[in-house]
Design an enzyme around this catalytic site. Structure first.
Site, PDB file in Angstrom:
ATOM      1  N   HIS A   1       0.839  -1.200   0.000  1.00 49.82           N
ATOM      2  CA  HIS A   1       0.000   0.000   0.000  1.00 49.82           C
ATOM      3  C   HIS A   1       0.877   1.254   0.000  1.00 49.82           C
ATOM      4  O   HIS A   1       0.549   2.249  -0.651  1.00 49.82           O
ATOM      5  CB  HIS A   1      -0.925   0.006   1.215  1.00 49.82           C
ATOM      6  CG  HIS A   1      -2.157  -0.829   1.029  1.00 49.82           C
ATOM      7  ND1 HIS A   1      -2.131  -2.196   1.060  1.00 49.82           N
ATOM      8  CD2 HIS A   1      -3.448  -0.478   0.796  1.00 49.82           C
ATOM      9  CE1 HIS A   1      -3.358  -2.668   0.862  1.00 49.82           C
ATOM     10  NE2 HIS A   1      -4.180  -1.641   0.694  1.00 49.82           N
TER      11      HIS A   1
ATOM     12  N   HIS B   1       1.474  -3.723   9.375  1.00 53.18           N
ATOM     13  CA  HIS B   1       2.902  -3.537   9.091  1.00 53.18           C
ATOM     14  C   HIS B   1       3.668  -2.954  10.266  1.00 53.18           C
ATOM     15  O   HIS B   1       3.091  -2.300  11.135  1.00 53.18           O
ATOM     16  CB  HIS B   1       3.072  -2.559   7.925  1.00 53.18           C
ATOM     17  CG  HIS B   1       2.678  -3.131   6.599  1.00 53.18           C
ATOM     18  ND1 HIS B   1       3.477  -3.993   5.899  1.00 53.18           N
ATOM     19  CD2 HIS B   1       1.569  -2.960   5.857  1.00 53.18           C
ATOM     20  CE1 HIS B   1       2.879  -4.341   4.773  1.00 53.18           C
ATOM     21  NE2 HIS B   1       1.702  -3.729   4.718  1.00 53.18           N
TER      22      HIS B   1
HETATM   23  C1  LIG Z   1      -9.099  -5.422 -11.023  1.00 49.25           C
HETATM   24  C2  LIG Z   1      -8.639  -6.146 -12.203  1.00 49.25           C
HETATM   25  C3  LIG Z   1      -9.104  -5.718 -13.512  1.00 49.25           C
HETATM   26  C4  LIG Z   1      -7.779  -7.145 -12.132  1.00 49.25           C
HETATM   27  C5  LIG Z   1      -7.280  -7.626 -10.836  1.00 49.25           C
HETATM   28  C6  LIG Z   1      -6.132  -8.485 -11.083  1.00 49.25           C
HETATM   29  C7  LIG Z   1      -5.655  -8.870  -9.753  1.00 49.25           C
HETATM   30  C8  LIG Z   1      -6.351  -9.953  -9.021  1.00 49.25           C
HETATM   31  C9  LIG Z   1      -4.602  -8.238  -9.251  1.00 49.25           C
HETATM   32  C10 LIG Z   1      -4.047  -8.491  -7.910  1.00 49.25           C
HETATM   33  C11 LIG Z   1      -4.338  -7.308  -7.062  1.00 49.25           C
HETATM   34  C12 LIG Z   1      -3.946  -7.581  -5.661  1.00 49.25           C
HETATM   35  C13 LIG Z   1      -4.541  -8.729  -4.949  1.00 49.25           C
HETATM   36  C14 LIG Z   1      -3.035  -6.796  -5.110  1.00 49.25           C
HETATM   37  C15 LIG Z   1      -2.534  -6.989  -3.747  1.00 49.25           C
HETATM   38  C16 LIG Z   1      -2.874  -5.773  -2.945  1.00 49.25           C
HETATM   39  C17 LIG Z   1      -2.425  -6.010  -1.541  1.00 49.25           C
HETATM   40  C18 LIG Z   1      -3.245  -6.806  -0.661  1.00 49.25           C
HETATM   41  C19 LIG Z   1      -1.260  -5.511  -1.179  1.00 49.25           C
HETATM   42  C20 LIG Z   1      -0.692  -5.710   0.170  1.00 49.25           C
HETATM   43  O1  LIG Z   1      -0.486  -4.460   0.699  1.00 49.25           O
HETATM   44  P1  LIG Z   1       0.323  -4.342   2.052  1.00 49.25           P
HETATM   45  O2  LIG Z   1       0.402  -2.877   2.316  1.00 49.25           O
HETATM   46  O3  LIG Z   1      -0.432  -5.054   3.094  1.00 49.25           O
HETATM   47  O4  LIG Z   1       1.662  -4.940   1.786  1.00 49.25           O
END
Ligand SMILES: CC(C)=CCC/C(C)=C/CC/C(C)=C/CC/C(C)=C/COP(=O)(O)O
Length: 270
Positions: A190, A232
């Site tokens: 994020h 985090h």
């Molecule tokens: C929305 C469309 C068109 C497609 C989606 C494709 C897809 C499933 C992409 C993956 C997106 C995803 C799950 C990203 C992860 C985001 C996330 C939870 C990040 C972790 O963040 P953090 O700050 O906790 O490290």
């Protein structure tokens, strides 16, 4: 855990799972016990490893060849101290980690912020915009935003997979859509996305000053909220901000345009 043996680089001794942040971890004790040393160029002194656990005990009395490390270097001790402080501080800041936490009532709001910085809405919104955009300039910006978001997902997944730092133990794993590497916390995806998108938006959208300030504030608050939610540690977010900031440089360097990537833009020109 035996000091120096199989220990996670981002996990101070005495912090099982990398997330305990429990006071009285062994770092301070070990640091005080024998200080730290760099590579040994002098004649070895027996027992220097004493206090470093099994490894130290095994080496006590042994003759060390020149150049061998006698104990944890000052850099390693400093890093472990920083990480131990990080765990403690992050635990204290995790005031929205659960409904019963000190600021548990603010958790729904912070979870909303979590969604605002999540990959899915950003990807979906960008794809939707690309489909609707009728101006070549708008399409170019959105295509590059899409590239930036995908690059971010890949780079964060690679670093998370390499570092494999566990999320804080006080984190409740109730996050909105995750992928396998999201069980790891370094760096915060994020924070990388917020920093990168913030720079991207400030460079490519003409916005009034109050809106520009709002964009920067959003990025900062998304980062802070990761620690408050217990997702985090502070260092995950700090590194995430730096990484996201730099990712924008990559996007700028490889900027996709009808000149640099004609095939991509040909889709719309037919
Ligand atoms: C929305 C469309 C068109 C497609 C989606 C494709 C897809 C499933 C992409 C993956 C997106 C995803 C799950 C990203 C992860 C985001 C996330 C939870 C990040 C972790 O963040 P953090 O700050 O906790 O490290």
């Amino acid at each position: 855990m035996r000091a120096g043996a199989h220990m996670h680089p981002l996990q101070p001794a005495g912090a099982p799972g990398g997330g305990s942040g429990a006071p009285g971890h062994s770092l301070g004790r070990r640091g005080r016990g024998h200080g730290c040393s760099g590579p040994s160029l002098a004649k070895p002194v027996s027992g220097l490893g004493a206090g470093t656990g099994g490894e130290g005990r095994a080496r006590r009395g042994a003759v060390h060849p020149p150049g061998e490390f006698r104990g944890p270097s000052c850099a390693a001790v400093a890093l472990r101290s920083l990480l131990a402080a990080d765990l403690r501080f992050s635990r204290q800041l995790g005031v929205c980690a659960g409904e019963r936490s000190a600021w548990g009532s603010a958790r729904p709001l912070l979870r909303l912020l979590e969604v605002s910085g999540h990959g899915v809405p950003w990807l979906a919104g960008t794809l939707y915009g690309l489909g609707r955009s009728e101006s070549p300039a708008g399409r170019e910006v959105l295509l590059n935003l899409l590239f930036a978001l995908l690059l971010d997902l890949v780079l964060v997944a690679v670093v998370k997979g390499l570092v494999r730092r566990r999320r804080p133990t006080h984190n409740k794993m109730d996050m909105f859509v995750t992928i396998s590497v999201d069980k790891y916390s370094f760096p915060s995806g994020h924070a990388t996305r917020a920093a990168m998108v913030c720079r991207f938006v400030l460079h490519h959208l003409v916005l009034a000053i109050p809106l520009r300030v709002l964009v920067v504030l959003w990025a900062i608050i998304v980062g802070i909220s990761r620690v408050m939610l217990g997702r985090h540690n502070v260092t995950d977010v700090a590194f995430g901000f730096i990484m996201g900031y730099m990712q924008y440089n990559v996007v700028k360097y490889f900027w996709l345009s009808p000149l640099s990537a004609p095939a991509l833009f040909a889709v719309w020109n037919q």
